[in-house]
Design a protein around this motif. Sequence first.
Motif, PDB file in Angstrom:
ATOM      1  N   LEU A  99       0.839  -1.098   0.134  1.00 32.15           N
ATOM      2  CA  LEU A  99      -0.078  -0.078  -0.095  1.00 32.15           C
ATOM      3  C   LEU A  99       0.916   1.294  -0.018  1.00 32.15           C
ATOM      4  N   ASP A 100       1.893   1.230   0.880  1.00 33.36           N
ATOM      5  CA  ASP A 100       2.766   2.326   0.943  1.00 33.36           C
ATOM      6  C   ASP A 100       3.405   2.587  -0.598  1.00 33.36           C
ATOM      7  N   ASP A 101       3.868   1.556  -1.134  1.00 37.44           N
ATOM      8  CA  ASP A 101       4.578   1.767  -2.406  1.00 37.44           C
ATOM      9  C   ASP A 101       3.285   2.443  -3.423  1.00 37.44           C
ATOM     10  N   THR A 102       2.087   1.848  -3.441  1.00 36.34           N
ATOM     11  CA  THR A 102       1.265   2.230  -4.438  1.00 36.34           C
ATOM     12  C   THR A 102       0.850   3.777  -4.002  1.00 36.34           C
ATOM     13  N   LEU A 103       0.703   4.056  -2.827  1.00 35.82           N
ATOM     14  CA  LEU A 103       0.306   5.226  -2.862  1.00 35.82           C
ATOM     15  C   LEU A 103       1.639   6.287  -2.825  1.00 35.82           C
ATOM     16  N   GLY A 104       2.647   6.074  -2.578  1.00 33.22           N
ATOM     17  CA  GLY A 104       3.944   6.822  -2.945  1.00 33.22           C
ATOM     18  C   GLY A 104       3.952   6.858  -4.452  1.00 33.22           C
ATOM     19  N   GLU A 105       3.529   5.758  -5.319  1.00 36.22           N
ATOM     20  CA  GLU A 105       3.554   6.057  -6.848  1.00 36.22           C
ATOM     21  C   GLU A 105       2.541   7.076  -7.315  1.00 36.22           C
ATOM     22  N   LEU A 106       1.534   6.828  -6.567  1.00 29.72           N
ATOM     23  CA  LEU A 106       0.523   7.927  -6.807  1.00 29.72           C
ATOM     24  C   LEU A 106       0.493   9.357  -6.266  1.00 29.72           C
ATOM     25  N   GLY A 107       1.396   9.522  -5.314  1.00 28.41           N
ATOM     26  CA  GLY A 107       1.600  10.592  -4.729  1.00 28.41           C
ATOM     27  C   GLY A 107       0.754  11.016  -3.570  1.00 28.41           C
ATOM     28  N   THR A 108       0.036  10.124  -3.124  1.00 29.12           N
ATOM     29  CA  THR A 108      -1.042  10.438  -2.221  1.00 29.12           C
ATOM     30  C   THR A 108      -1.035   9.569  -1.084  1.00 29.12           C
ATOM     31  N   PRO A 109       0.032   9.876  -0.195  1.00 33.48           N
ATOM     32  CA  PRO A 109       0.269   9.166   0.885  1.00 33.48           C
ATOM     33  C   PRO A 109      -0.872   9.083   2.190  1.00 33.48           C
ATOM     34  N   LEU A 110      -0.834   7.771   2.968  1.00 30.99           N
ATOM     35  CA  LEU A 110      -1.854   7.801   3.882  1.00 30.99           C
ATOM     36  C   LEU A 110      -1.552   8.770   5.042  1.00 30.99           C
ATOM     37  N   GLU A 111      -2.890   9.457   5.105  1.00 31.41           N
ATOM     38  CA  GLU A 111      -2.858  10.518   6.135  1.00 31.41           C
ATOM     39  C   GLU A 111      -3.348   9.883   7.799  1.00 31.41           C
ATOM     40  N   ARG A 112      -4.193   9.175   7.915  1.00 29.20           N
ATOM     41  CA  ARG A 112      -4.423   8.635   9.133  1.00 29.20           C
ATOM     42  C   ARG A 112      -4.835   7.030   8.955  1.00 29.20           C
ATOM     43  N   CYS A 113      -4.332   6.575  10.145  1.00 28.15           N
ATOM     44  CA  CYS A 113      -4.882   5.102  10.504  1.00 28.15           C
ATOM     45  C   CYS A 113      -5.672   5.204  11.859  1.00 28.15           C
ATOM     46  N   VAL A 114      -7.070   4.869  11.701  1.00 25.33           N
ATOM     47  CA  VAL A 114      -7.859   5.069  12.784  1.00 25.33           C
ATOM     48  C   VAL A 114      -8.176   3.694  13.216  1.00 25.33           C
ATOM     49  N   SER A 115      -7.392   3.097  14.374  1.00 25.80           N
ATOM     50  CA  SER A 115      -7.551   1.827  15.230  1.00 25.80           C
ATOM     51  C   SER A 115      -8.787   1.721  16.042  1.00 25.80           C
ATOM     52  N   LEU A 116      -9.706   0.883  15.662  1.00 24.39           N
ATOM     53  CA  LEU A 116     -11.024   0.656  16.507  1.00 24.39           C
ATOM     54  C   LEU A 116     -10.643  -0.199  17.553  1.00 24.39           C
ATOM     55  N   LEU A 117     -10.895   0.319  18.856  1.00 22.75           N
ATOM     56  CA  LEU A 117     -10.719  -0.639  20.051  1.00 22.75           C
ATOM     57  C   LEU A 117     -11.980  -1.028  20.424  1.00 22.75           C
ATOM     58  N   ALA A 160       1.279  -1.222  15.373  1.00 20.02           N
ATOM     59  CA  ALA A 160       2.663  -0.510  15.825  1.00 20.02           C
ATOM     60  C   ALA A 160       3.424   0.125  14.223  1.00 20.02           C
ATOM     61  N   TYR A 161       3.045  -0.497  13.233  1.00 16.47           N
ATOM     62  CA  TYR A 161       3.428  -0.213  11.806  1.00 16.47           C
ATOM     63  C   TYR A 161       3.217   1.165  11.851  1.00 16.47           C
ATOM     64  N   TYR A 162       1.682   1.593  11.753  1.00 16.36           N
ATOM     65  CA  TYR A 162       1.291   2.985  11.621  1.00 16.36           C
ATOM     66  C   TYR A 162       1.579   3.843  12.658  1.00 16.36           C
ATOM     67  N   ARG A 163       1.885   3.251  13.806  1.00 14.14           N
ATOM     68  CA  ARG A 163       2.211   4.348  15.016  1.00 14.14           C
ATOM     69  C   ARG A 163       3.578   4.912  14.950  1.00 14.14           C
ATOM     70  N   ASP A 164       4.581   3.668  14.271  1.00 18.05           N
ATOM     71  CA  ASP A 164       5.897   4.338  14.102  1.00 18.05           C
ATOM     72  C   ASP A 164       5.825   5.129  12.893  1.00 18.05           C
ATOM     73  N   LYS A 165       4.860   5.199  11.945  1.00 17.32           N
ATOM     74  CA  LYS A 165       4.726   6.400  10.894  1.00 17.32           C
ATOM     75  C   LYS A 165       4.093   7.657  11.416  1.00 17.32           C
ATOM     76  N   GLY A 166       3.676   7.699  12.560  1.00 18.90           N
ATOM     77  CA  GLY A 166       2.857   8.769  13.121  1.00 18.90           C
ATOM     78  C   GLY A 166       1.505   9.214  12.622  1.00 18.90           C
ATOM     79  N   VAL A 167       0.930   8.158  12.069  1.00 27.31           N
ATOM     80  CA  VAL A 167      -0.274   8.419  11.330  1.00 27.31           C
ATOM     81  C   VAL A 167      -1.522   7.741  12.376  1.00 27.31           C
ATOM     82  N   LEU A 168      -0.897   7.084  13.439  1.00 30.61           N
ATOM     83  CA  LEU A 168      -2.080   6.307  14.003  1.00 30.61           C
ATOM     84  C   LEU A 168      -2.932   7.058  14.910  1.00 30.61           C
ATOM     85  N   ARG A 169      -4.215   6.738  15.275  1.00 29.34           N
ATOM     86  CA  ARG A 169      -4.953   7.392  16.125  1.00 29.34           C
ATOM     87  C   ARG A 169      -5.775   6.220  16.734  1.00 29.34           C
ATOM     88  N   GLU A 170      -5.875   5.953  17.896  1.00 23.22           N
ATOM     89  CA  GLU A 170      -6.645   4.936  18.536  1.00 23.22           C
ATOM     90  C   GLU A 170      -8.025   5.519  19.001  1.00 23.22           C
TER      91      GLU A 170
END
Length: 189
Positions: A99-117, A160-170
């Motif tokens: 997904l990161d590769d695809t969005l990188g190619e498209l120039g539209t990186p992911l902005e948020r990952c919302v994790s539902l607890l 953890a992957y998205y937390r490391d990228k700084g886009v995670l919100r729980e």
Amino acid sequence: MSATRLLLLGPPGAGKGTQAQRLVEGLGIPQISTGDMLRAAVAAGTEVGRLAKEYMDRGDLVPDEVVIGVARERLAQPDAGKGFILDGFPRTRAQAEALDDTLGELGTPLERCVSLLVNEDEVVDRLLKRAGIEGRADDNEATIRNRMQVYKDQTEPLVAYYRDKGVLREVDGMGSVDEIAVRVEEALA
Ligand code: ADP
């Protein structure tokens, strides 16, 4: 301003699809659900559907290369240019990297990952109820338990992957649909 390139993460039954629908209405961007797309492929009898069916019936993950192909094609469609709500993809580390590769190619990186607890016993109850209402082939108890285990083993590490990228919100995923929608909205601000 709300983020518009979004990913909803959470176990089966967490309410990803329900919240994604709210966001479709509120933000006017498409929901991209690999589960829905794979079910449509099975129903239409396509090659992808033929490859996916046995895995879905067991509650196992469809092979990465199949799902990645489906998601890549969908993300490249014009309506995803203004944003998207990914629901049920990625589910593995390899999918997240693709997904990161695809969005990188498209120039539209992911902005948020919302994790539902959510509470696991509660979601198993929800899924069993949904089984009665929607009659989905994979909503039986053994398959539900398997999907939960698969989530823990393969998908939960993506938190953890998205937390490391700084886009995670729980976000607390317990409560009414409206209450959770407000929390999700806050997480996108
Ligand atoms: P749920 O979140 O309730 O398990 P989904 O509709 O998201 O339901 O997915 C149903 C099934 O479709 C999964 O159990 C799996 O077999 C397959 N599937 C959906 N998305 C993916 C994915 N990203 N990777 C692998 N398999 C997937």
